[in-house]
Every structure is written in structure tokens, then in C-alpha cells.
Scaffold this active site. Sequence first.
Site, PDB file in Angstrom:
ATOM      1  N   GLU A 327       0.700  -1.186   0.050  1.00  0.00           N
ATOM      2  CA  GLU A 327       0.003  -0.027   0.191  1.00  0.00           C
ATOM      3  C   GLU A 327       0.865   1.123   0.099  1.00  0.00           C
ATOM      4  O   GLU A 327       0.741   2.218   1.040  1.00  0.00           O
ATOM      5  CB  GLU A 327      -0.764   0.106   1.339  1.00  0.00           C
ATOM      6  CG  GLU A 327      -1.845  -0.967   1.607  1.00  0.00           C
ATOM      7  CD  GLU A 327      -2.384  -0.902   2.814  1.00  0.00           C
ATOM      8  OE1 GLU A 327      -3.570  -1.459   2.798  1.00  0.00           O
ATOM      9  OE2 GLU A 327      -1.890  -0.443   3.836  1.00  0.00           O
ATOM     10  N   GLY A 329       1.607   4.782  -0.338  1.00  0.00           N
ATOM     11  CA  GLY A 329       1.096   6.265  -0.728  1.00  0.00           C
ATOM     12  C   GLY A 329       2.182   7.488  -1.100  1.00  0.00           C
ATOM     13  O   GLY A 329       2.147   7.734  -2.547  1.00  0.00           O
ATOM     14  N   CYS A 399      -1.485  33.886   9.714  1.00  0.00           N
ATOM     15  CA  CYS A 399      -1.223  34.443  10.912  1.00  0.00           C
ATOM     16  C   CYS A 399      -0.819  33.560  12.118  1.00  0.00           C
ATOM     17  O   CYS A 399      -1.569  33.126  12.916  1.00  0.00           O
ATOM     18  CB  CYS A 399      -2.504  35.290  11.398  1.00  0.00           C
ATOM     19  SG  CYS A 399      -2.762  36.763  10.357  1.00  0.00           S
TER      20      CYS A 399
HETATM   21  C1  LIG Z   1      -0.772   6.029   5.625  1.00  0.00           C
HETATM   22  C2  LIG Z   1      -0.853   4.299   5.238  1.00  0.00           C
HETATM   23  C3  LIG Z   1      -0.300   4.022   3.980  1.00  0.00           C
HETATM   24  C4  LIG Z   1       0.686   4.487   3.223  1.00  0.00           C
HETATM   25  O1  LIG Z   1       1.755   5.142   3.732  1.00  0.00           O
HETATM   26  P1  LIG Z   1       2.780   5.680   3.013  1.00  0.00           P
HETATM   27  O2  LIG Z   1       4.076   6.154   3.839  1.00  0.00           O
HETATM   28  O3  LIG Z   1       2.499   7.204   2.215  1.00  0.00           O
HETATM   29  O4  LIG Z   1       3.282   4.792   1.975  1.00  0.00           O
HETATM   30  C5  LIG Z   1      -0.602   2.664   4.014  1.00  0.00           C
HETATM   31  N1  LIG Z   1      -1.341   1.745   4.572  1.00  0.00           N
HETATM   32  C6  LIG Z   1      -2.082   2.167   5.723  1.00  0.00           C
HETATM   33  C7  LIG Z   1      -2.991   1.643   6.462  1.00  0.00           C
HETATM   34  C8  LIG Z   1      -1.715   3.799   5.956  1.00  0.00           C
HETATM   35  O5  LIG Z   1      -2.399   4.253   7.027  1.00  0.00           O
END
Ligand SMILES: *Cc1c(COP(=O)(O)O)cnc(C)c1O
Length: 481
Positions: A327, A329, A399
Site C-alpha cells: 500500500e 502512498g 497569522c
Molecule cells: C498511510 C498508510 C499507508 C501509506 O503510507 P505511505 O507512507 O504514504 O506509503 C499505507 N497503509 C496504511 C494503513 C496507512 O495508514
Amino acid sequence: MVSTPIATPKNSGAHYLVEPTADGRSPNQSLLPLTAKVNEQNHLEIGGCDVPTLVEQFQSPLYILDEATLRAACRQYRDAFQRHYPGESLVIYASKAWNCLAVCALIASEGLGIDVVSGGELFTALQAGVSPAQTYFHGNNKSAAELELAITSGATVVVDNWSELHLLVDLAQAGIYSPDVITATEQPSIRILLRLTPGIECHTHDYIRTGSIDSKFGFDPEQLESVFAFVRDHAVLNCVGLHAHIGSQIFEVQPHHDLAGVLVDWMVKATEYGLPIQEIDVGGGLGIRYTESDDPPSIEAWVQVVCEAMVNACNERGVALPRLISEPGRSLIGSACVTAYTVGSDKTIPSLNKTYVTVDGGMSDNPRPITYQSLYRAVVANRMHEAMTETVTVAGKHCESGDIVIPSAQLPKTTSGDVLVVMATGAYNYSMASNYNRLPRPAAVLVHQGEANIILQRETYDDLLRQDRLPHRLQSEQNNG
Ligand SMILES: *Cc1c(COP(=O)(O)O)cnc(C)c1O
């Protein structure tokens, strides 16, 4: 008059450009998007678009997302898993990094799945046409309404805690199922993974570390066997896999190596309870380069470690390879985007020999510096060949004294109207943006081969008032006043 190209000083903005390499750079190791170059006007160009011209056209602050870089990152993840993992694999984009229609649709078009952490993110992904079969729903406090949307749309629920398990059983008793399972099986069930806290430490900011035992996310290992027994005893829960996520912006590979063993051990244990574990989701967390001192492993290197660790862990325990889910991101989208600001006022404090240069955004479009003390680098898009002779503090316009975009930035001498570009702002910038001080949230454009398409419109003052209501009593007071 023919202009002779000026030699680029070593410390000019051009120095951040990606050197073309035969094997293709890993986007997460690059400060600028892969298509970045300096054009004949000595301007920064991204996706074939001149950045100062984009700012004239779309105003600032402006998020500029490079399609080629985002697609390259998707392909590197996907291809690396295919190369290094003999079993089935699926890469799902952790969309909390940047969730909007265009980003979800683009990532789905590369064959990746999506993970979401709220009803709003789920709704957006579904509206973007993401397949529910490749959609995973995370979160440590999902509401009944959010779970109902996930279940009826056919997404997989990643269960975080006991309350959620009970809530799911209640929903099943009320007849909430995906239409697909109702028609396909005699005994309809809800497709779930179980999230566990793996007890693995990593070096990153405390707020983005999630793997240690004292975390708000996931089941505590000591309770997992009773969770397995509960799930076994409730046929409405179809537990197909296990999940763990150890944190974010991680540069080491060892924690991900260790995680495979922990997860496979639990897979073996779950099988003893009769749970048909087919999927293991190892989370995300690979870091990106925000400054030249950041040295993350490449996407390829990270995937290789994850795959080899999983294969070894399964071989050592004599179990079949699960479907391997990851996963990412930040490492998918972080380096694909820059934020362009217009330089406004400045202030010099002679006694401190310090200069503030202020831009037309700040903590509302990028809350990471004030939240995590994150560091960024910037270039001046209309002065790419000028030497970076000044050390200034780039301040936001909010601010709040802490609203500092870059505490110590090396820049050429700037004047009001220059276009300052902060690099690597694709992840956790737009998605964490706010309207603090009633600043309308910026626009975002997707750039590709010289074309720029709006993917998020700039908010207007009317947008700011859209949810405002003035009770009648106050209206008359105002009129009488
Ligand atoms: C935030 C998150 C990710 C992704 O993390 P990155 O550091 O952006 O790759 C994957 N799985 C879960 C459950 C997350 O909370």
C-alpha cells in the site's frame, strides 16, 4: 540576436534536475518530477509546460502534478512485484496521500487498487470508477454508515479493533451485504482482512510511526488468537487476509523484511483456527527525497526486499505463498507534484542578518512543516540558471509565527512576482489542506506532454461561504444595526 546559452552555475536551480539514466530513475529518489527541465527562457518546465506560464494562466498557489512521473511510479511498483514475486500480487495506492477523482482514476488506469480511510475517500474512489474488488477500507473508527457503504459497494474491510468486529456482525444481522455475495453464495459474508500491530520499530517521526505495540491502530498481538476464534465462530465474517503497516517516510528496509516473518507466523496461526488466509498486506511506508540529504531506497529495491522476505518466510514455514498486497502512498505520488507560489513581501532583520521572503500560501496548502517539522527545497522557476547566492527563510502568509515553508532556503536573489516552486509536494499536501484564515484552497493541474488540465478547481470566496448560514435573528440585527 542569437542568445548564447549561459553556463549553468553548479549551485543553480538546474542542479536539482534529474539526470537521465538508462534504467530510469526511481521517482521517490528525485526532488523534481522526472519530466522537469530548464527551457530556453531559463524557466522550469514540467510535463512540457512552462511553470511561470502555468501560474499566469491558473494563478497561485498552484499544485502541478506530472502525469508521467505518477505513471512511472505505478509501473515501477507493479513491474517490480511481477519480477520479484512468484505468486499473485496487488499494489494498492494509499489514497489518503492525495485523494481526488483524477488521481484515483489515473492510478486505477495503471491497474493498481486503492485504499481508503473514510467514507469520503471511498465515495471519491468509487465515483472515479475504481473497482470495488480492488478497494480496501482502513480506519480505526469506521462508522456504521461508512461500513455500510463499504460493504454494499463490495469493498474489502480491513478490520482494526473489537468494536468494529461487533459492529460488522450487527450489520450482517441487519442484512447488509454486498449484492455480489448475496447472489453468489448461500451464506453471504463480508470480506475482511484483520489489521494487527506487528511490534516492529522504525526510525521516523512519532506521529507517523504505527507499528510499535503502543499504537492506536490494529489488534494487539496478545488478543489475536481470541480474534481468530471470534471470526471463526461468525460465518458472516469472511476473513481472507492479514494486514500491518509500520509507518511512513521510512528509509530502512529491515523493518519491512522483519514484518514478513511476523505476518506469516500469524497466517500459520490463523490457518490453525480454520481461517482461509489468502492475502497478506504489508502496508506502505517507503520514503521519498525531500532534501538532498534524504537517501531512500528505490521502489525496485524496496519491492525486492519485501518479496524475498515473504518468499523466504513462507518457504521456512512450509506454507503456500499468499497474494501479496502492498500500500504505497507517499512514494507513488510525492515526487510527482510541485507547488508554485508567487513571491510577495520580504523583510530583513539587520541585527540577525536574516531575511524572510513571503509567498502567497503556506500552512493551509502544506501543513507538513508546521505539523512534522518537515523540510523542503525550492527553486525559482523563472530564474533557473541563476546561482543560489541567498539564504532566506521562506514564510507563509498565515497569522501564525510557525507558518514557515522553508526555514533556510538557498535561492537566487528574488523579487516580488517571482515564481517559487517547492518540490515533492504530492503527498499529504492537498489532502491535508485547510481553509485556515479563510484562504481558498489552491487549484491543481495535471500536466502531460505540454497540456495542462485542471483536476481541482481553485476555491472561490463563494465556496468559502457555501456552508455558512446566517440565522434570521442575526440578519435582522445586522439590518437594524
Ligand atoms: C498511510 C498508510 C499507508 C501509506 O503510507 P505511505 O507512507 O504514504 O506509503 C499505507 N497503509 C496504511 C494503513 C496507512 O495508514
